[in-house]
Each structure stands twice: as C-alpha cells, then as structure tokens.
Design an enzyme around this catalytic site. Structure first.
Site, PDB file in Angstrom:
ATOM      1  N   THR A  98     -11.411 -18.379 -15.351  1.00 32.36           N
ATOM      2  CA  THR A  98     -11.717 -16.993 -15.732  1.00 32.36           C
ATOM      3  C   THR A  98     -13.133 -16.876 -16.261  1.00 32.36           C
ATOM      4  O   THR A  98     -13.749 -15.810 -16.180  1.00 32.36           O
ATOM      5  CB  THR A  98     -10.701 -16.507 -16.780  1.00 32.36           C
ATOM      6  N   TYR A 133      -4.988 -29.554 -15.973  1.00 27.17           N
ATOM      7  CA  TYR A 133      -4.899 -28.183 -15.470  1.00 27.17           C
ATOM      8  C   TYR A 133      -4.457 -28.246 -14.010  1.00 27.17           C
ATOM      9  O   TYR A 133      -5.178 -28.754 -13.160  1.00 27.17           O
ATOM     10  CB  TYR A 133      -6.267 -27.513 -15.620  1.00 27.17           C
ATOM     11  N   LYS A 142      -1.912 -27.438 -18.630  1.00 29.54           N
ATOM     12  CA  LYS A 142      -1.937 -26.013 -18.339  1.00 29.54           C
ATOM     13  C   LYS A 142      -1.362 -25.843 -16.934  1.00 29.54           C
ATOM     14  O   LYS A 142      -1.960 -26.275 -15.947  1.00 29.54           O
ATOM     15  CB  LYS A 142      -3.382 -25.493 -18.411  1.00 29.54           C
TER      16      LYS A 142
END
Length: 297
Positions: free
Chosen positions: A45, A133, A161
């Site tokens: 992001t 991740y 994550k």
C-alpha cells in the site's frame, strides 16, 4: 506479541510524485491518536515497488522518528532478490524499525524450498523480528503452511501477514502454529473471520481511512465480543470491497485525498482512480459514515 490493528499505510506524494513527508507525519500522528496499534510503512500500500532505495530508507526513518516509540514501526523490506531483501532489512534495523515485513519473492516464482532458504537467510543475516508476508495474488507463488511452519521454528521469525484470503488454509495454519507465532489477516473482506479463528490482528488497507473503527473491531474480536466486531465489520464491508475496485493503493489514496489527509500524488504505472471507481468508493465511504471525516491537517 504484537496484536490489533496494524495499518498498511499509504505513502503521501505531491502532485508531481515526490514524497510528501509533512503529510506523512500528520497521517501517522492521526493514526496514533485514533488508536492504530502499529504503523506499516513502505509495503504494498505504501508503493514500495516505485520508490528507490534512498526514498525507501527515508520513509522508514521518517516513520520511526514520528512514532517516537508511541507505536511499533513495521518496515517493508521485501524483494525478489535475497541479497536486496537482506540489505533493506539491515537498513530498517539501523533506522530503528521494530519489525521487518518481508514478502514472498515475486516474479521469479521460487519453489517452497527456495522460499524457505530466502527467509532463513534474511533472518540469519539481520537480528530483528521478521514478519513473513504471503500475498499470492501479487507474487503468483505462495507459501505453503508446511513452509511457514518450518520458518516459524527460526527464533526471530515471529509471525506472518496472510493476504491470501483463504480462510480454510488460515484455519489450518492457526491450528498448527506455535503459540508464540503470530498470524495476521491481511485481506480486509475476510480478515475478521480469521480473527474469530484465532488470528492476532489485521494488517489493513481500510484502516487508512477508518483507523478508530478498525481498532475497535480488532479489540472486540480479541476480547471475544463477536456481536460488536460483526457490527463494525458490516458497516465497513463496502469499504473492504471497494478499496480494491482498482489496484491498491489507487482507491485508498483517492479516498484519503477526499478526506483532506493527503494530496493526489501517485506514481506510474499506477494512475488516479477512474470516475467509475470514484463513485464506488464514495458510496462506500458514505455507507461507512466517514465521507465527511477529516484527517489531521
């Protein structure tokens, strides 16, 4: 163990695409006031794929200085080159980040053994807590639970994550994971379901525009208050969906610009949100009751 609402923060930019550190500091201050439990900087992001090494480090350093110990900083340090990922993690540690967040190598499609060796090499080279991740929608190759559990045996690999959105797979991981290994949901539409199965928090895009509500939802889930957590999630669910109506972070940066929190800057190959996307995100913001909200200015 780190728990709660972990915001996957955008990187504010001026209209010409240069980094806007003043807006970043205001944004972080606002998040801490609203209760976000940790600040994730320079991740997906945060447009990590479009910043250079110096900018990457400048963003981590700015986040560390702004947080000033008020909340942990989780620094994106992923790369599809193991050597580059190690260097980014070293820089993050030197700059004072509390955690590194390292994505599955993208484009080169490593095997499960290759992923294991990649993450093990990073953990052995850089003495700090590392969060894995897994986001197969972006990296194509995804980590299996068996690989994740092998990595969980490495002392400074402390969590994952999980942005797969695969709830049965997440349930299996939570069932088999060591008690001291954290699992975080990172697919906003399905993350609360993972919380109810025992996940420890949510890495959230939605938290960019609704930090207090995401904090309250996470805390309710951790406290076992299913009804309240579900009520908040129902309110936010259109945002969970529409903030991905185009490639992240296009929609969320547009939404924050409408709130007066950041400018319109975004870097190619990403573009500004289309008119159809704007209508969808605006409607979701209105349904969540945050269309007229104003972030710190």
């Amino acid at each position: 163990m780190l728990t709660g609402s972990l915001v996957a923060l955008v990187t504010p930019m001026h209209d010409d695409g240069t980094l806007d550190f003043a807006s970043l500091e205001r944004l972080i201050d606002w998040h801490l006031e609203e209760g976000s439990d940790a600040i994730g900087i320079v991740g997906t992001t945060g447009e990590a794929s479009t910043v250079d090494l110096a900018e990457h480090c400048d963003l981590i350093g700015a986040a560390v200085r702004c947080c000033a110990g008020r909340a942990p900083v989780i620094a994106g340090t992923g790369a599809n080159s193991t050597a580059e990922a190690i260097e980014l993690a070293r820089r993050a540690r030197q700059l004072g980040a509390d955690y590194s967040l390292t994505v599955v190598p993208y484009y080169n499609k490593p095997t499960q053994e290759g992923m294991y060796r990649h993450f093990r090499a990073i953990a052995e080279a850089v003495d700090m807590p590392h969060i894995l991740y897994n986001v197969p929608g972006r990296t194509v190759a995804g980590m299996s639970n068996d690989t994740i559990l092998r990595l969980a045996d490495i002392p400074n690999i402390v969590g994952i994550k999980d942005a797969s959105g695969d709830i049965p797979n997440g349930a299996d991981l939570l069932r088999r994971a060591p008690a001291d290994f954290a699992v975080y949901g990172a697919d906003d539409p399905s993350a609360l379901a993972l919380m109810f199965l025992g996940a420890h928090g949510i890495f959230s895009v939605t938290a960019n525009v609704a930090p207090r509500l995401m904090r309250e939802m996470n805390q309710a889930a951790l406290d076992g208050d299913v009804a309240y957590a579900n009520a908040i999630n129902r309110r936010l669910f259109p945002l969970h969906q529409q903030l991905f109506v185009e490639s992240n972070p296009i929609p969320v940066k547009w939404a924050l610009a409408q709130m007066g929190a950041i400018g319109q800057g975004i870097r190619l190959p990403l573009t500004t949100l289309s008119p159809a996307g704007q209508a969808a995100v605006r409607a979701a913001m209105e349904e969540a009751g945050i269309a007229s909200a104003t972030a710190a200015r």
